[in-house]
Design a protein around this motif. Structure first.
Motif, PDB file in Angstrom:
ATOM      1  N   LEU A  95       0.824  -1.205   0.000  1.00 25.87           N
ATOM      2  CA  LEU A  95       0.000   0.000   0.000  1.00 25.87           C
ATOM      3  C   LEU A  95       0.858   1.255   0.000  1.00 25.87           C
ATOM      4  O   LEU A  95       0.659   2.188  -0.781  1.00 25.87           O
ATOM      5  N   ALA A  96       1.840   1.238   0.905  1.00 26.41           N
ATOM      6  CA  ALA A  96       2.737   2.406   0.996  1.00 26.41           C
ATOM      7  C   ALA A  96       3.463   2.593  -0.326  1.00 26.41           C
ATOM      8  O   ALA A  96       3.647   3.723  -0.799  1.00 26.41           O
ATOM      9  N   HIS A 125      -3.673   6.927  -4.927  1.00 18.10           N
ATOM     10  CA  HIS A 125      -4.682   6.313  -4.092  1.00 18.10           C
ATOM     11  C   HIS A 125      -5.395   5.189  -4.829  1.00 18.10           C
ATOM     12  O   HIS A 125      -5.647   4.112  -4.286  1.00 18.10           O
ATOM     13  N   ARG A 126      -5.714   5.461  -6.098  1.00 17.59           N
ATOM     14  CA  ARG A 126      -6.464   4.471  -6.874  1.00 17.59           C
ATOM     15  C   ARG A 126      -5.650   3.185  -7.042  1.00 17.59           C
ATOM     16  O   ARG A 126      -6.155   2.085  -6.872  1.00 17.59           O
ATOM     17  N   GLU A 127      -4.379   3.372  -7.358  1.00 19.14           N
ATOM     18  CA  GLU A 127      -3.496   2.219  -7.556  1.00 19.14           C
ATOM     19  C   GLU A 127      -3.325   1.440  -6.240  1.00 19.14           C
ATOM     20  O   GLU A 127      -3.238   0.208  -6.240  1.00 19.14           O
ATOM     21  N   ALA A 128      -3.295   2.183  -5.135  1.00 20.60           N
ATOM     22  CA  ALA A 128      -3.172   1.527  -3.824  1.00 20.60           C
ATOM     23  C   ALA A 128      -4.391   0.646  -3.581  1.00 20.60           C
ATOM     24  O   ALA A 128      -4.290  -0.473  -3.060  1.00 20.60           O
ATOM     25  N   GLU A 129      -5.529   1.164  -3.956  1.00 18.10           N
ATOM     26  CA  GLU A 129      -6.756   0.394  -3.777  1.00 18.10           C
ATOM     27  C   GLU A 129      -6.735  -0.844  -4.688  1.00 18.10           C
ATOM     28  O   GLU A 129      -7.154  -1.931  -4.291  1.00 18.10           O
ATOM     29  N   GLU A 130      -6.196  -0.646  -5.878  1.00 15.59           N
ATOM     30  CA  GLU A 130      -6.130  -1.765  -6.828  1.00 15.59           C
ATOM     31  C   GLU A 130      -5.253  -2.902  -6.297  1.00 15.59           C
ATOM     32  O   GLU A 130      -5.617  -4.068  -6.378  1.00 15.59           O
TER      33      GLU A 130
END
Lengths: 499, 1135
Positions: free
Chosen positions: B164-165, B173-178
């Motif tokens: 996530l980090a 943010h979107r990529e972290a969610e992905e």
């Protein structure tokens, strides 16, 4: 005929004097008193041509040499005179005179006192010398190769010059190549070569002794101008410029009432007389007398000498001049000379340590930076990108909204009331008319804890809080500021406010 | 659930190698103190610390959850060759791994055994496809690989370097969610936890907000952790030092690589509850998740591989059949023993069957059989030699029935531990063959070496910490010099004094800090090495028991645990140890076979050979296994071995246990009849009778406990182990009480009890098992026998297997010469690469091999031998042309040691003459070396002999052959090694060299510099005339002098020792041309003469002769260095 002097300096004063002046070593100076054709073979060895000095030194003098094979009187006299002058200069030397400079060098290094070798007796004299004394550099043998050949000589049992000299030439040539042949000829005293002459260096130094002491800046500026004009003319002549100017102002002795700061200072003054010295380092090579003069004057104004000036000396470090062409599409930058003068003016106003570009230090210690010398940024955009250590957002992530933060330097002391370690009310002590930090904390985020440099004496540790204050008396209804508690002394400070 | 509950589920130990600063035990200890009921250890890319973590947790009743932080590449696809693990050393590497740009660390927790197996396989997969020292980022698994191994694993979203980090920092943010969604796809929603850490850091808190948002959107449970890197706040400094070491920077320049604060310590549940007061579910979930993690290392699921047996057989029947087959061979000829042996074997087989260890014995038997089939010498040692089954299977060579050895020392039901069999193999290639056989037999993922955890100790710790603190090289040298290499440490030698002596002030802030940090890093893991011989085996599934990784050595694989960890977790291991002497024995036998055409069978050597015992009694044991040391030599004349068991005692007695326990002198006194044989208790007589009432072996200790306190075999072994380890103080006290109770019950008086306990305690740790001593004694006897009867072969083999043993080759050669062996010089026209036996006129001489020449590469040396086998070298040019592998420096080295002296003379008719001359030269020089006569005299003798023997030669004076002196060769070599150019290519130089011959001293120096040995006179012989003027006694003459006489001896220091058991005394061995003089230096004399004693190779020593019981030594009173210029002299120091 060649004479070689091998020696060491007995008196420290002589050495210091020669180094101070930046001239030749005393040995070279001594050699120059006999001949203009001087080679400084090593720091402790000079060899020079003494041919044709019969008229000067023809008269017989009382002289005893180590081993003389009925040499000419003039040669004896030259040797005797070298020793005499060296003694006057506090030099302890060996002297050797031979028909071949390399023979003279080896003999001077290995035999005490004075030795004169007649032509044809070279091998007789060199033969018993240990091979360890053979100077490979005289035969132009590289250091790596020299080490290899030395090892070979050890394996071969070659211990003396004589051992090497007696080896068959063809055999040596086959095994050690031309290096070996040259070394053998060197050991035989048969190398015939020209001296590698010492030439006086180009001097970029101007000095002037004054008849009357000067204590005003204006008359001094005339003198400096004159000297700088000459210096720049000299530099021009050699197509050079300078990137460092050294100004030395010899002053009158100070009054007796002056307390000398340290023993070191007393020693220096005893040796050199009272003086004031300043060095101006330039970011780019320059050769403009006017610019240099202004820079020097700023420097003197910033730190004036303590007494009247009796002598002035300026030396310049010669370097290649700047050669650059501005591009058509490159924005114009200030001329380096003008920029330098501006910076010098600023330094005079705010102090040299407070001028330049701030550079953030790579540390967690808050607000750690240093001032580095200002120079035009040469980095391209690409380079800046690479240096991502300081980049706030190095990757491709969308930039977050950034708040401006106004840092207080130094931080303001503040009284803080806390409840369970959390600030509830603060009152800053160092307020200005425009900013007033006091009031009830309505919102606090933290603590943000940092500590570091635990291996040093100036270890730091602090708890930071971001607080929102409400002060009914203030112009702004709400202030957002950063406060911190220094954990090393338990005191509170305001680090700054968020705009 | 109360609010004060919290379980730390993300902790790293120092086994994350420079990423953590506390040992697993320290973490558990803090947990226990803070009343935390469980903890999870997630070391970096492995489970290195898991075994110790588990054991510490078991001890303190803290549940030890297992997991790891795994490097994952965000690239999803993987090549086929990525999926198949390969042993390092193979060149294949995935190009995608090299180009990937995004790697994150994923914390994984093990839920059940399947999860653990998956984790081990994942780690193995990623480790084995890259070399040992792969760059960061190269060693990672892909998401696809992860997906294939998720069962039983729980994943956290990670901290600073987590997925996530990683996305939040680099993309958004979107990529972290992905990536979180991807993890949910892989692991399932119930197995992904959104991890939150709070270290009072702004950036981290900002990230936490993003994680919270994602977690809420994806309905993920929150999990609070503290990302622990050290146990206590103070250990942050060690963590910072490790960061610097890892990044090769100093503290001053490390900048923001260092941590911003000290918050990564183990926090109490209370602190964590306060910290996450706004998110109570994050704390509650730690307890919930902990309850889901069922797995601990107790459920490891290790099974020892089954041995494949022929159809119709079971492992039990097969083992039984093989055992009885062997027993018939071993005991068949001795009916007395046969009965007892059968009973013992039956007892052992029943126990083996009960413990299901048939496979283990058969596997070891299989390795032994492989070695025997392939002519590799192998012998079991250690406690396995107590087993009659091992003896019958041919694993060991000591008869435990005949020697009445205690089986329980090896295996017992009570102990619940696997047996441990150590196999000695010849060091080098032969041992490697055996290891590779095991790899092949049990497949690549079925066998591996155990690891050896290298820790920060001594000089390495001092240097690295000093570097980090920014000390200059000189200070670094002084600091690391403080770490003493002496085994003995003066009790007055305080740290303050040591620092002061080195010119360092402990009051100085930096020095003080250095000392604190140096102390703090002691014993923390530094990196993983490879154990010298321990192998663990598991039928094709070892990678599901413990992760495997490549060793630095090509073709080797190691497990992530060391041998103690493996033993603690019940993983069975076989030690395949390399023993230099085994290689010597094997080679000696081969030489005897080839050159003597005799067959020597070590199993059937003549027993009680008088020559062997005569040599042992005179301490003439240089080069013999285990009995050649200075201490052994001073004991041998007093013990006077007369039978094999005496050698067993001799091997065991010079050990720290008997020495510390003050058992050596009482035994020797009794042996010499000066003290009566008595027993602490009459019941102990049968046990201690063989050792005259003095316990010398561990088995005796066990039997004493069994007799005096009615201990069972297993309990007695438990006692030994309890006594043996410092860490078991509590356990030791418990078992001591039990022992006392037993003895009291048997009516043994308190005083006797005290005596028995003292005897047991004093050498439980350091004593030898009798079986082990007996195994060693067999090798010692074999080495002694071969040396006494086949000196040339034995010496050749010893020289070929250097470095080994106690003495330098110089001493070995001189000793062989004193025993009448003729040693022939290195000669490119005759020498092989190895030293060989050369037969001349029915006499066997030793021909030195080209390997003796320092700096000569084996490749070049063997090329010389190869080229020569085609035809002799006719000249230097010929040698140079035909052996292009020889470099110029190598030619020079050969010439300098005289190896080229006879080139060109091995042709036609001259061959025989030169050979004879060569032998004669060697004979005369060897005689000269022995007689102490000068070289000139020897040459005169030689000329006289030639004149008498050869009527054709006596008319003309002796003239050396064309290249018969070294300088001639050196002169020629220099020419041939230069490129002559096409014009002169075929031109050969005629005529001799103009160089003068080497003097005697030059030759000696050239020999010592070039080979470290000389076959000519001893350096001390050159000084004898001068030494005689000073009344210096020769070493060989000391034994003829009276006890208490004042003597002067002089010699070359070949050994310096300061053993830990000798209370600061220093022992020197001075060698001269007649032998070795033993010198004793008192601690006081050593302090005042430290410089000459440590730095000078030649010493003149005056003192009092101690001549007792045929042991001769000189107690030094005055020490003086001798200014003798000999090059390259060395000694074996500080054993």
């Amino acid at each position: 005929m060649f004479a070689c002097i091998y020696g060491r300096i007995v008196s420290k004063a002589t050495a210091a004097g020669s180094e101070k002046e930046g001239g030749f070593s005393p040995l070279v100076d001594l050699a120059f008193t006999f001949s203009p054709l001087v080679e400084q073979t090593a720091a402790d060895t000079v060899v020079f041509d003494i041919s044709g000095q019969d008229l000067l030194f023809g008269a017989p003098t009382k002289f005893v040499a180590n081993k003389l094979n009925a040499p000419d009187d003039s040669i004896r006299n030259v040797a005797s005179e070298i020793v005499r002058r060296a003694t006057n200069l506090n030099l302890k030397i060996n002297v050797a005179i031979a028909a071949n400079p390399d023979v003279a060098i080896h003999v001077a290094r290995c035999f005490e006192g004075t030795t004169i070798i007649d032509g044809g007796d070279e091998l007789l004299c060199l033969g018993p010398l240990s091979i360890r004394n053979l100077d490979y550099s005289l035969a132009r043998v590289e250091a790596d190769r020299a080490a290899e050949i030395k090892e070979t000589f050890v394996l071969w049992g070659v211990r003396t010059f004589g051992d090497l000299a007696q080896l068959p030439l063809a055999g040596v040539a086959e095994r050690l190549g031309q290096d070996g042949v040259r070394l053998q000829r060197l050991a035989q005293g048969k190398i015939d070569r020209q001296l590698n002459l010492v030439r006086p260096p180009i001097g970029f130094e101007q000095s002037l002794e004054l008849e009357d002491p000067i204590s005003e800046l204006e008359p001094l500026s005339f003198i400096l101008s004159r000297l700088l004009n000459q210096l720049c003319a000299n530099l021009h002549e050699y197509a050079l410029a300078t990137n460092e100017l050294k100004l030395r102002l010899i002053t009158e002795p100070l009054s007796a009432s002056r307390v000398v700061a340290s023993e070191l200072e007393i020693n220096r003054e005893n040796e050199l007389g009272p003086f004031h010295e300043c060095i101006v380092t330039l970011p780019v090579p320059m050769c403009n007398a006017k610019t240099l003069l202004r820079l020097l004057l700023f420097e003197i104004e910033r730190e004036p000498p303590q007494a009247s000036i009796v002598a002035v000396s300026i030396s310049a470090q010669p370097v290649k001049p700047r050669a650059s062409q501005t591009g058509l599409f490159i924005p114009l930058a200030p001329e380096p000379e003008k920029l330098e003068i501006t910076l010098a003016r600023l330094a005079k106003l705010v102090g040299a340590d407070n001028v330049g570009s701030p550079e953030i230090l790579d540390t967690h210690r808050p607000d750690a930076f240093r001032m580095k010398r200002f120079c035009l940024n040469q980095k391209t955009r690409r380079n800046v990108k690479k240096d991502s250590r300081f980049a706030l957002n190095a990757g491709g992530a969308p930039a977050l909204p950034v708040m401006g933060f106004r840092m207080f330097r130094p931080a303001w002391r503040v009284d803080v009331e806390t409840t369970r370690g959390k600030p509830t009310r603060i009152s800053a002590r160092g307020e200005t008319a425009s900013i007033r930090i006091r009031g009830q904390v309505i919102c606090a985020a933290g603590p943000w804890r940092g500590s570091g440099d635990w291996w040093r004496s100036d270890v730091w540790a602090r708890d930071e809080w971001d607080v929102a204050l409400v002060d009914p008396d203030a112009r702004e209804s709400e202030i957002l500021c950063r406060i911190y508690r220094d954990l090393t002394n338990e005191q509170w400070f305001v680090a700054g406010i968020y705009d | 659930m109360s609010g004060e509950q919290y379980i730390e589920l993300h902790a790293r130990s120092a086994f994350s190698f420079l990423r953590g600063a506390a040992t697993p035990e320290e973490l558990i200890a803090v947990c226990s103190k803070l009343k935390m009921t469980a903890m999870a250890l997630l070391d970096n890319d492995g489970v290195y610390g898991a075994a110790r973590f588990h054991l510490a947790g078991k001890k303190l009743k803290v549940k030890a959850h297992i997991g790891a932080e795994i490097a994952v590449s965000s690239f999803e696809s993987a090549d086929e060759n990525q999926k198949a693990p390969q042993i390092s050393g193979s060149k294949t590497r995935n190009s995608k791994l090299e180009t990937r740009n995004s790697t994150f660390t994923l914390p994984l927790l093990v839920r059940n055994r399947t999860g653990y197996q998956n984790l081990c396989r994942l780690v193995t997969l990623m480790k084995l496809r890259v070399p040992k020292h792969a760059k960061p980022g190269e060693c990672a698994v892909t998401l696809d690989e992860l997906a294939a191994h998720v069962e039983g694993l729980v994943c956290l979203t990670g901290a600073d370097d987590g997925p996530l980090a990683n996305e939040l920092n680099h993309r958004g943010h979107r990529e972290a969610e992905e990536i979180t969604e991807r993890l949910i796809d892989i692991f399932g929603k119930e197995n992904v936890y959104a991890e939150l850490q709070r270290h009072f850091n702004r950036d981290e808190e900002a990230r936490n907000h993003a994680v919270l948002e994602i977690a809420r959107r994806l309905k993920l449970p929150l999990l609070a952790t503290n990302g622990v890197c050290y146990a206590t706040r103070a250990q942050r400094q060690v963590a910072d030092v490790f960061t610097c070491i890892r990044n090769h920077v100093r503290l001053e320049t490390a900048g923001r690589l260092l941590s911003i604060n000290s918050e990564r310590f183990v926090k109490s549940p209370k602190e964590m509850n306060e910290l996450f007061a706004d998110l109570p579910e994050a704390i509650a979930n730690t307890v919930e998740l902990s309850s889901r993690l069922d797995f601990t290392l107790k459920d490891l699921g290790y099974e020892f591989p089954k041995y494949p047996v022929p159809p119709g057989e079971t492992m039990t029947s097969f083992l039984r059949a093989r055992t009885y087959e062997g027993a018939r061979l071993r005991y068949g000829r001795n009916p007395d023993l046969s009965g007892r042996a059968q009973k013992q074997i039956e007892h052992e087989l029943n126990l083996i069957e009960k413990l299901k260890l048939e496979g283990y014995f058969l596997i070891v038997w299989d390795i032994v059989e492989f070695c025997k089939r392939n002519g590799i010498l192998i012998q079991g040692r250690g406690s396995a030699a107590n087993s009659a089954v091992c003896y019958s299977l041919g694993i060991t060579a000591v008869d435990p029935v005949g020697m009445e050895l205690l089986f329980e020392r090896f295996l017992s039901e009570e102990r619940g531990e696997w047996p441990d069999i150590d196999l000695d193999l010849p060091s080098g290639d032969q041992r490697e063959r055996a290891i590779q056989y095991v790899y092949e037999r049990y497949e690549k993922l079925g066998a591996a070496m155990t690891a050896n955890v290298i820790t920060y100790r001594g000089r390495s710790a001092a240097r690295e910490v000093g570097k980090v603190l920014g000390f200059d090289d000189e200070t670094l040298g002084r600091l690391s010099g403080l770490v003493h290499t002496w085994e003995w440490k003066d009790p007055k030698d305080t740290t303050e004094r040591q620092f002061k002596d080195a010119g360092l002030d402990l009051r100085d802030r930096r020095i003080k800090k250095f000392f604190q940090l140096y102390t703090a890093v002691q014993d923390l893991p530094r990196h993983l090495g490879q154990h010298s011989g321990g192998m663990v085996i598991c039928q094709g599934q070892l990678d599901s028991v413990v992760p495997l990784e490549p060793a630095a050595m090509p073709g080797r694989v190691v497990v992530q645990w060391d041998k103690e960890d493996c033993a603690d977790l019940g993983i069975i291991k076989v030690d395949l140890l390399g023993l230099g002497m085994m290689a010597v024995l094997e080679e000696t036998i081969q030489i005897i076979r080839d050159d003597y055409t005799e067959e020597v069978d070590l199993a059937h050597l003549p027993q009680d050979d008088p020559t062997v015992y005569a040599a042992l009694q005179q301490a003439d044991t240089i080069g013999m296994f285990q009995i050649e040391s200075r201490a052994q030599m001073s004991c041998l004349p007093r013990l006077r071995p007369q039978k094999f068991y005496d050698i067993v005692v001799q091997v065991a007695i010079i050990r720290p246990g008997p020495i510390v326990g003050n058992m050596v002198n009482p035994f020797l006194e009794r042996r010499l009849g000066r003290a009566p044989v008595k027993y602490a208790h009459p019941d102990l007589e049968p046990v201690l009778k063989r050792t005259l009432g003095v316990p010398l072996f561990q088995e005796q200790l066990l039997k004493m406990a069994m007799i005096c306190a009615d201990f069972t075999g297993g309990e007695a072994e438990e006692l030994r182990r309890a006594m043996g380890f410092k860490r078991s103080e509590q356990r030791m006290k418990e078992i001591e009480r039990k022992l006392r109770r037993g003895m009291t019950k048997k009516g043994i008086a308190d005083r006797v009890q005290e005596e028995i306990i003292e005897q047991i305690a004093s050498f439980a740790l350091y004593g030898f098992p009798e079986s082990h001593a007996a195994s060693f004694a067999l090798i010692a006897y074999a080495s002694a026998y071969l040396k006494c009867h086949y000196l040339a072969a034995f010496t050749a083999a010893t020289l070929n297997n250097q470095p080994m043993g106690f003495y330098q080759p110089f001493t070995i050669i001189k000793d062989a010469q004193r025993h009448g062996l003729k040693v022939l010089p290195v000669d490119v026209t005759r020498s092989n690469w190895e030293c060989v036996v050369a037969q001349v006129d029915n006499l066997r001489h030793l021909r030195l091999g080209l390997l003796c020449v320092r700096g000569l590469r084996e490749e070049a040396g063997r090329a010389v031998v190869r080229a020569r086998s085609e035809r002799p070298f006719s000249s230097f040019d010929d040698l140079h042309r035909r052996v292009p592998e020889l470099r110029k420096d190598e030619l020079r080295k050969l010439a300098a040691v005289g190896a080229l002296n006879f080139i060109g003379q091995g042709i036609g008719e001259r061959v025989k003459g030169v050979e004879n001359e060569n032998q004669r030269l060697a004979h005369i020089f060897n005689s000269a070396a022995l007689d102490g006569i000068s070289r000139q005299d020897a040459e005169a003798q030689r000329n006289a002999k030639i004149a008498v023997q050869s009527p054709t030669l006596h008319l003309t004076p002796y003239t050396p052959p064309p290249a018969a002196h070294r300088r001639d060769a050196l002169w020629q070599v220099e020419r041939v090694s230069r490129e002559p150019g096409p014009l002169y290519e075929t031109l050969e130089e005629n005529g001799g060299s103009p160089l003068r011959q080497m003097s005697l001293n030059e030759r000696l120096n050239a020999d010592l510099r070039g080979t470290g040995i000389t076959i000519g006179r001893h350096p001390m012989a050159h000084q004898r005339a001068w030494l005689n003027t000073m009344n210096v006694t020769r070493a060989g003459d000391l034994k003829t002098m009276r006890n208490g006489m004042w003597v002067k001896v002089a010699g070359w220091v070949i050994v310096r020792q300061r053993p830990g058991t000798a209370k600061g005394f220093v022992f020197l061995s001075l060698e001269d041309e007649t032998g070795i003089a033993n010198i004793i230096v008192t601690p006081q004399l050593f302090e005042t003469n430290r410089l000459p004693l440590v730095n000078f190779p030649f010493l003149l020593i005056e003192g009092v002769l101690q001549h007792q019981d045929n042991v001769v030594s000189v107690k030094a009173r005055r020490i003086e260095p001798l200014q003798i210029k000999v090059e390259n002299v060395g000694s074996h120091d500080f054993h």
